[in-house]
Scaffold this motif. Structure first.
Motif, PDB file in Angstrom:
ATOM      1  N   ALA A  37       0.821  -1.208   0.000  1.00 30.07           N
ATOM      2  CA  ALA A  37       0.000   0.000   0.000  1.00 30.07           C
ATOM      3  C   ALA A  37       0.858   1.262   0.000  1.00 30.07           C
ATOM      4  O   ALA A  37       0.504   2.271  -0.617  1.00 30.07           O
ATOM      5  CB  ALA A  37      -0.925   0.006   1.208  1.00 30.07           C
ATOM      6  N   TYR A  38       1.999   1.212   0.683  1.00 33.96           N
ATOM      7  CA  TYR A  38       2.827   2.405   0.853  1.00 33.96           C
ATOM      8  C   TYR A  38       3.524   2.828  -0.441  1.00 33.96           C
ATOM      9  O   TYR A  38       3.549   4.012  -0.774  1.00 33.96           O
ATOM     10  CB  TYR A  38       3.869   2.163   1.949  1.00 33.96           C
ATOM     11  CG  TYR A  38       4.803   3.315   2.162  1.00 33.96           C
ATOM     12  CD1 TYR A  38       4.367   4.482   2.786  1.00 33.96           C
ATOM     13  CD2 TYR A  38       6.122   3.263   1.726  1.00 33.96           C
ATOM     14  CE1 TYR A  38       5.219   5.542   2.975  1.00 33.96           C
ATOM     15  CE2 TYR A  38       6.977   4.318   1.914  1.00 33.96           C
ATOM     16  CZ  TYR A  38       6.521   5.464   2.540  1.00 33.96           C
ATOM     17  OH  TYR A  38       7.361   6.517   2.721  1.00 33.96           O
ATOM     18  N   VAL A  39       4.076   1.879  -1.151  1.00 35.52           N
ATOM     19  CA  VAL A  39       4.847   2.219  -2.353  1.00 35.52           C
ATOM     20  C   VAL A  39       3.977   2.911  -3.405  1.00 35.52           C
ATOM     21  O   VAL A  39       4.340   3.991  -3.885  1.00 35.52           O
ATOM     22  CB  VAL A  39       5.565   0.967  -2.908  1.00 35.52           C
ATOM     23  CG1 VAL A  39       6.202   1.249  -4.249  1.00 35.52           C
ATOM     24  CG2 VAL A  39       6.608   0.477  -1.904  1.00 35.52           C
ATOM     25  N   PRO A  40       2.815   2.365  -3.788  1.00 28.36           N
ATOM     26  CA  PRO A  40       1.991   3.090  -4.767  1.00 28.36           C
ATOM     27  C   PRO A  40       1.455   4.427  -4.225  1.00 28.36           C
ATOM     28  O   PRO A  40       1.341   5.400  -4.978  1.00 28.36           O
ATOM     29  CB  PRO A  40       0.837   2.138  -5.055  1.00 28.36           C
ATOM     30  CG  PRO A  40       1.299   0.807  -4.632  1.00 28.36           C
ATOM     31  CD  PRO A  40       2.271   1.039  -3.528  1.00 28.36           C
ATOM     32  N   ALA A  41       1.161   4.475  -2.935  1.00 24.84           N
ATOM     33  CA  ALA A  41       0.648   5.721  -2.360  1.00 24.84           C
ATOM     34  C   ALA A  41       1.721   6.807  -2.384  1.00 24.84           C
ATOM     35  O   ALA A  41       1.427   7.978  -2.628  1.00 24.84           O
ATOM     36  CB  ALA A  41       0.170   5.489  -0.938  1.00 24.84           C
ATOM     37  N   ARG A  42       2.958   6.419  -2.137  1.00 26.46           N
ATOM     38  CA  ARG A  42       4.050   7.388  -2.177  1.00 26.46           C
ATOM     39  C   ARG A  42       4.260   7.912  -3.591  1.00 26.46           C
ATOM     40  O   ARG A  42       4.462   9.117  -3.800  1.00 26.46           O
ATOM     41  CB  ARG A  42       5.324   6.737  -1.659  1.00 26.46           C
ATOM     42  CG  ARG A  42       6.375   7.759  -1.293  1.00 26.46           C
ATOM     43  CD  ARG A  42       7.534   7.097  -0.651  1.00 26.46           C
ATOM     44  NE  ARG A  42       8.566   7.012  -1.695  1.00 26.46           N
ATOM     45  CZ  ARG A  42       9.660   6.333  -1.603  1.00 26.46           C
ATOM     46  NH1 ARG A  42       9.883   5.611  -0.543  1.00 26.46           N
ATOM     47  NH2 ARG A  42      10.539   6.327  -2.567  1.00 26.46           N
ATOM     48  N   ARG A  43       4.163   7.021  -4.564  1.00 30.66           N
ATOM     49  CA  ARG A  43       4.296   7.461  -5.960  1.00 30.66           C
ATOM     50  C   ARG A  43       3.150   8.394  -6.343  1.00 30.66           C
ATOM     51  O   ARG A  43       3.352   9.398  -7.026  1.00 30.66           O
ATOM     52  CB  ARG A  43       4.311   6.267  -6.892  1.00 30.66           C
ATOM     53  CG  ARG A  43       5.552   5.433  -6.775  1.00 30.66           C
ATOM     54  CD  ARG A  43       5.376   4.142  -7.492  1.00 30.66           C
ATOM     55  NE  ARG A  43       6.109   4.140  -8.739  1.00 30.66           N
ATOM     56  CZ  ARG A  43       5.923   3.252  -9.689  1.00 30.66           C
ATOM     57  NH1 ARG A  43       5.022   2.317  -9.564  1.00 30.66           N
ATOM     58  NH2 ARG A  43       6.647   3.297 -10.783  1.00 30.66           N
ATOM     59  N   ALA A  44       1.948   8.055  -5.933  1.00 32.89           N
ATOM     60  CA  ALA A  44       0.785   8.885  -6.271  1.00 32.89           C
ATOM     61  C   ALA A  44       0.838  10.224  -5.549  1.00 32.89           C
ATOM     62  O   ALA A  44       0.376  11.238  -6.079  1.00 32.89           O
ATOM     63  CB  ALA A  44      -0.500   8.148  -5.913  1.00 32.89           C
ATOM     64  N   GLY A  45       1.398  10.240  -4.358  1.00 33.43           N
ATOM     65  CA  GLY A  45       1.494  11.483  -3.602  1.00 33.43           C
ATOM     66  C   GLY A  45       2.441  12.491  -4.212  1.00 33.43           C
ATOM     67  O   GLY A  45       2.347  13.688  -3.938  1.00 33.43           O
ATOM     68  N   ARG A  46       3.341  12.046  -5.040  1.00 34.38           N
ATOM     69  CA  ARG A  46       4.303  12.953  -5.682  1.00 34.38           C
ATOM     70  C   ARG A  46       3.738  13.627  -6.926  1.00 34.38           C
ATOM     71  O   ARG A  46       4.319  14.583  -7.435  1.00 34.38           O
ATOM     72  CB  ARG A  46       5.562  12.187  -6.067  1.00 34.38           C
ATOM     73  CG  ARG A  46       6.350  11.727  -4.880  1.00 34.38           C
ATOM     74  CD  ARG A  46       7.585  10.994  -5.313  1.00 34.38           C
ATOM     75  NE  ARG A  46       8.340  10.550  -4.152  1.00 34.38           N
ATOM     76  CZ  ARG A  46       9.430   9.831  -4.213  1.00 34.38           C
ATOM     77  NH1 ARG A  46       9.901   9.470  -5.382  1.00 34.38           N
ATOM     78  NH2 ARG A  46      10.048   9.466  -3.122  1.00 34.38           N
TER      79      ARG A  46
END
Length: 56
Positions: A37-46
Motif C-alpha cells: 500500500a505504501y509504495v503506490p501511495a508514495r508514488r501517487a502522492g508525488r
C-alpha cells in the motif's frame, strides 16, 4: 470429529503450527500489506493535480 466416524487422519492433516511460527507469518503478511500500500501511495502522492487529471 474424525474419531466420531472412525476415520484415521494422517499426522500432516492434524498438525498445528506453533505460536512463534504463526506470529512470524502474521507479521510477514502485515509487512507485505503495508509495503504493497505504501509504495503506490508514495508514488501517487508525488504527482501534481494536473498530472492526475490528465491521466484520468
Amino acid at each position: 470429529m474424525a474419531d466420531a466416524v472412525d476415520i484415521a487422519l494422517p499426522p500432516w492433516m492434524t498438525d498445528v503450527r506453533r505460536a512463534p511460527t504463526l506470529t512470524g507469518l502474521a507479521l510477514a503478511g502485515l509487512l507485505i500489506a503495508v509495503l504493497g500500500a505504501y509504495v503506490p501511495a508514495r508514488r501517487a502522492g508525488r504527482l501534481t493535480i494536473g498530472e492526475v487529471l490528465r491521466n484520468e
